[in-house]
Design a protein around this motif. Structure first.
Motif, short mmCIF file in Angstrom:
data_model
loop_
_atom_site.label_atom_id
_atom_site.label_comp_id
_atom_site.label_asym_id
_atom_site.label_seq_id
_atom_site.Cartn_x
_atom_site.Cartn_y
_atom_site.Cartn_z
N ILE A 191 16.07 20.33 -33.66
CA ILE A 191 15.75 21.65 -33.10
C ILE A 191 16.61 22.70 -33.81
O ILE A 191 17.82 22.58 -33.88
N LEU A 192 15.93 23.70 -34.35
CA LEU A 192 16.63 24.78 -35.04
C LEU A 192 16.31 26.09 -34.34
O LEU A 192 15.16 26.31 -33.96
N ALA A 224 20.64 16.15 -33.66
CA ALA A 224 19.58 15.28 -34.18
C ALA A 224 19.14 15.77 -35.56
O ALA A 224 18.93 14.98 -36.48
N PHE A 225 19.02 17.10 -35.70
CA PHE A 225 18.59 17.62 -37.00
C PHE A 225 19.65 17.34 -38.07
O PHE A 225 19.32 16.96 -39.19
N ARG A 226 20.93 17.50 -37.67
CA ARG A 226 22.00 17.20 -38.64
C ARG A 226 21.89 15.75 -39.10
O ARG A 226 22.04 15.44 -40.28
N ILE A 228 10.92 23.08 -33.91
CA ILE A 228 11.13 21.67 -33.57
C ILE A 228 10.61 20.83 -34.72
O ILE A 228 9.49 21.04 -35.20
N VAL A 229 11.44 19.93 -35.16
CA VAL A 229 11.10 19.11 -36.34
C VAL A 229 11.10 17.64 -35.92
O VAL A 229 12.11 17.13 -35.47
N GLY A 247 21.86 19.38 -22.79
CA GLY A 247 21.79 17.92 -22.88
C GLY A 247 20.54 17.49 -23.62
O GLY A 247 20.59 16.63 -24.49
N ILE A 248 19.42 18.14 -23.26
CA ILE A 248 18.15 17.77 -23.91
C ILE A 248 18.25 18.06 -25.40
O ILE A 248 17.93 17.22 -26.25
N ILE A 249 18.72 19.27 -25.70
CA ILE A 249 18.77 19.68 -27.11
C ILE A 249 19.73 18.78 -27.90
O ILE A 249 19.47 18.42 -29.03
N GLU A 250 20.82 18.38 -27.23
CA GLU A 250 21.80 17.59 -27.97
C GLU A 250 21.43 16.11 -28.06
O GLU A 250 21.81 15.44 -29.00
N ASN A 251 20.66 15.65 -27.08
CA ASN A 251 20.34 14.22 -27.09
C ASN A 251 18.93 13.90 -27.56
O ASN A 251 18.58 12.74 -27.71
#
Ligand code: ADP
Length: 752
Positions: A266-267, A281-283, A357-358, A257-261
């Motif tokens: 995040i790569l 988010a990166f996309r 993390i970007v 959830g964190i990574i997706e929201n």
């Protein structure tokens, strides 16, 4: 009898002789009638012959007397005359014999002796096995049950029983299905399939309402002839495992959830640095569609990373103690190139991969830029306001003096006219001072450092602030030592730093007294000489006030550019940061702290210098050249290059009055033409002109006409100082605007 010749007797004899078990026949008095070879072999155990002339009892006693332990046991057995089997232990060989003694017809007795060593060993092994299995079943951490054909519990081990309150009374005979929560009972079906053994996971309703999740592995039991007789099941309590799995699943879901929201890109990268996954988010940041294939190389999106991504990875791979490496990078966004802050960390142990993390800081940068721009504008506004004030004062005097000189012309009062023009000249000097202030404050590159009296800078700052303080009814107190304290640096910069500190102090006092009018409104400036921690002599200038003091949370940001608590348009937040920069440039520093009794104290520390005070730049009026001295100057041809025609004409008129030939030009190009067409002795030039600037003209003149003296007149001496330093050999003098004709005359005389 046994040796009779009739065939039946012979056959009986043969059977007797070849019988596998030992047989001994005794008469009613225990006398030995016959024994077969098997008995003889058994008797060999005693290591002595069986004596026919003795009774069997006497034979046994003889063996016992010789210390043959089994003989004792046999004797005891015969004396007890129970007729039961008796085990005789053999000697070293470990043979076990089973003895039975029976009464036959005519009071005779028959002793049968059987070697049961092998049977006995089997029996012991069986018992041991059974014991081991029982131990296993009773101590195993799994539950073990046996079900009959109807799936009723016929056996449960202690572990299983313990889940149901410790007594098997309630369990034995119960259908096993009853123990499973109703919803899950159907899941048991595969367990009882006649084919392969299966495992199923079900919740069991245990004692006290507790639910245990168990894994049941069952195998069918078969009776005689392979007929199914029930089930054997091993039941493993997986409640903890299930809870842990559930917790893991939940935490995984949370992280997902964190990574997706998260708004951060995040790569995940593999150990070689190739991109494996990217989050939504990166996309979104880089404009990569959901279905689009992710390129392997992260540098495609993050060109110019600082440090470079491979270097960041190498640092992490080399140092197990290093948790993460920070960096910045340009960021290829969907439409344009932005900015990113990047953090690289390891995934698990070294060699397993990386997490990148970007953070897209493009907007933040743009806002900072806008803020900086706005602050610059505000600073410009503030500077313009003070500049306007500083300029309008002398300009006013100049205008008044000029008009009054004109009036005096009508009166023919030469003395009065001279006095007016001298005032105009002095006020022009004051204007130049003001311009110097602005330049000293705005530029770090203020030319070579000079040794100056710190007290002079303190006095100048106090003098400038005194009218404002007295207007606001704020006491301005100064404490200074008698001795002259000398520092190396730029006096005007120190003045500006002190002025800034004093202005801040005034602001803080005014703010405080609107809220709390009580305490005295006072600013104290104290200059002292002392020895620093490193043993060097230092000067301290403490500016203490009775203002608001500084909020503790503001302390760390006080010297940050653009940090201000003042309202928009009033504060720029640049004062302290510029001041700190100026002071560090002189090897000093500024610190701030709150005072115990309210307000705060800023401390400026500067290293003291042993050098004598340098001469101040010639701001004072030059002595008027004497007519004789002027008269000795030869007539020269002087080229005056200035794009301001009025200034060029004034200078030319002045030169002509002294008998020189003056040629005026307004650009670098026409200056070069004039140099070619005339024999020129001296070039007086501005630095900024159209068609090739002054610096180029100077360089060319110095190279092509080395005999020509070059005098530079510039309005920006500080900015151009570095460039001029390169031309130093080609330049004879540098004069600053507004230029004084007296100064120019003195300079020309020096060149002749
Ligand atoms: P500015 O004066 O334009 O705000 P400065 O860099 O000079 O910029 O000061 C930054 C901030 O530091 C001020 O806005 C103020 O909050 C705080 N500050 C500076 N001097 C004082 C002082 N003497 N007393 C209280 N606060 C101060």
């Amino acid at each position: 009898m046994l040796h009779d010749r009739d065939p039946i007797s012979a056959a009986l004899h043969d059977a007797f002789a070849s019988f596998g078990e030992g047989v001994l026949l005794l008469d009613a008095d225990d006398g030995i009638l016959a024994f077969n070879p098997a008995f003889e072999r058994a008797w060999d155990l005693f290591g002595m012959p069986l004596v026919r002339s003795l009774t069997f009892f006497e034979n046994l006693e003889a063996a016992a007397a010789l210390g043959r332990a089994p003989a004792d046991a046999w004797l005891a057995h015969r004396r007890a005359a129970t007729g039961a089997e008796c085990c005789l232990l053999g000697t070293a060989g470990g043979t076990t014999l089973s003895i039975s003694e029976t009464q036959t017809q005519g009071g005779r007795r028959m002793i049968v002796c059987r070697d049961i060593t092998a049977d006995r060993a089997r029996e012991i092994a069986l018992k041991e096995n059974e014991y081991r299995y029982r131990l296993l079943v009773e101590t195993i951490t799994e539950g073990v049950i046996v079900l009959d054909r109807d799936r009723h519990i016929v056996f449960a081990n202690p572990r299983f029983i313990s889940w149901f309150g410790g007594s098997d009374m309630a369990l034995l005979g119960r259908p096993f299905t009853d123990l499973v929560l109703p919803d899950s009972r159907q899941r048991l079906d595969p367990l009882f399939s006649p084919t392969l053994p299966r495992s199923v996971e079900v919740p069991l309703a245990c004692g006290g309402g507790e639910v245990r999740f168990v894994l049941i592995s069952a195998a069918p039991l078969r009776g005689v002839g392979g007929v199914p007789s029930g089930q054997f099941a091993i039941i493993t309590d997986v409640t903890q495992l299930r809870l842990a799995t559930e917790r893991l699943r939940q935490s995984e879901a949370r992280f997902r959830g964190i990574i997706e929201n998260t708004p951060f890109g995040i790569l995940s990268l593999d150990a070689a640095g190739a991109v494996v996954t990217v989050n939504p988010a990166f996309r979104a940041i880089v404009g990569l569609g959901q279905g689009a294939i992710v390129p392997e190389d992260a540098t495609d999106w993050l060109p110019d990373a600082e440090p470079a991504l491979p270097a960041m990875m190498a640092r992490l791979a080399a140092d197990p103690g290093l948790a993460a490496v920070n960096g910045t990078s340009r960021l290829k966004r969907s439409a344009e190139l932005g900015h990113a802050r990047i953090v690289l960390s390891r995934i698990g142990e070294i060699g397993r991969g990386f997490l990148l993390i970007v953070e897209d800081i493009t907007e933040q940068r743009q806002m900072e830029e806008a803020l900086r721009h706005a602050s610059k504008l505000a600073l410009l506004g503030e500077m313009s306001a003070s500049l306007a004030h500083e300029i309008s004062q002398p300009l006013n005097v100049i205008r008044l003096s000029a008009e009054s000189a004109l009036l005096s012309l009508d009166d023919g009062d030469a003395e009065a006219i001279r006095a007016k023009f001298e005032t105009i000249g002095a006020q022009s000097d004051r204007l130049r001072e003001t311009i110097d202030y602005m330049q000293a404050f705005s530029r770090r590159d203020a030319g070579p450092q000079k040794s100056f009296a710190i007290g002079t800078a303190v006095d100048a700052a106090l003098a400038l602030m005194a009218p404002q303080c007295s207007g606001l009814d704020i006491a301005l107190v100064c404490e200074k030592p008698e001795a002259v304290l000398v520092a190396l640096g730029h006096r005007r910069q120190l003045e500006q730093v002190l002025i800034n500190l004093l202005r801040n102090a005034v602001d803080a006092i005014v703010e405080r007294r609107t809220l709390q009018p009580g305490p005295p409104d006072r600013i104290t400036v104290a200059l002292t000489a002392t020895t620093g921690r490193d043993g060097r002599r230092i000067a301290r200038i403490d500016v203490s006030d009775t203002g608001t003091g500084i909020r503790p949370e503001d302390m760390p940001h006080l010297f940050d550019p653009f940090f201000t608590r003042k309202t928009e348009g009033v504060g720029t937040g640049l004062g302290l940061s510029i001041s700190l920069g100026l002071m560090t440039g002189m090897g000093g520093r500024i610190t701030a702290e709150n005072r115990k009794d309210g307000g705060c104290r800023f401390r400026v520390v500067l290293p003291l210098s042993d050098q004598p005070v340098d001469e101040e730049p010639p701001a004072r009026p030059e002595p008027e050249p004497t007519p004789t001295a002027a008269g000795t100057m030869p007539a020269m041809t002087i080229l005056v290059a200035d794009d301001e025609p009025l200034a060029a004409q004034e200078i030319a008129a002045f030169l002509k009055r002294d008998g020189h030939v003056a040629i005026t030009v307004g650009s670098g190009k026409s200056a070069r033409a004039a140099l070619e067409a005339n024999h020129v002795d001296i070039l007086i030039t501005d630095l900024q002109m159209p068609d090739g600037d002054g610096l180029q003209l100077i360089a060319e003149t110095a190279a092509e006409y080395p005999h020509i003296g070059i005098v530079v007149i510039t309005g920006q001496p500080l900015r151009d100082r570095v460039a001029l330093a390169e031309l130093e050999s080609g330049v004879d003098a540098i004069l600053r605007k507004p230029v004084s004709l007296r100064e120019l005359k003195t300079t020309l005389r020096r060149l002749v």
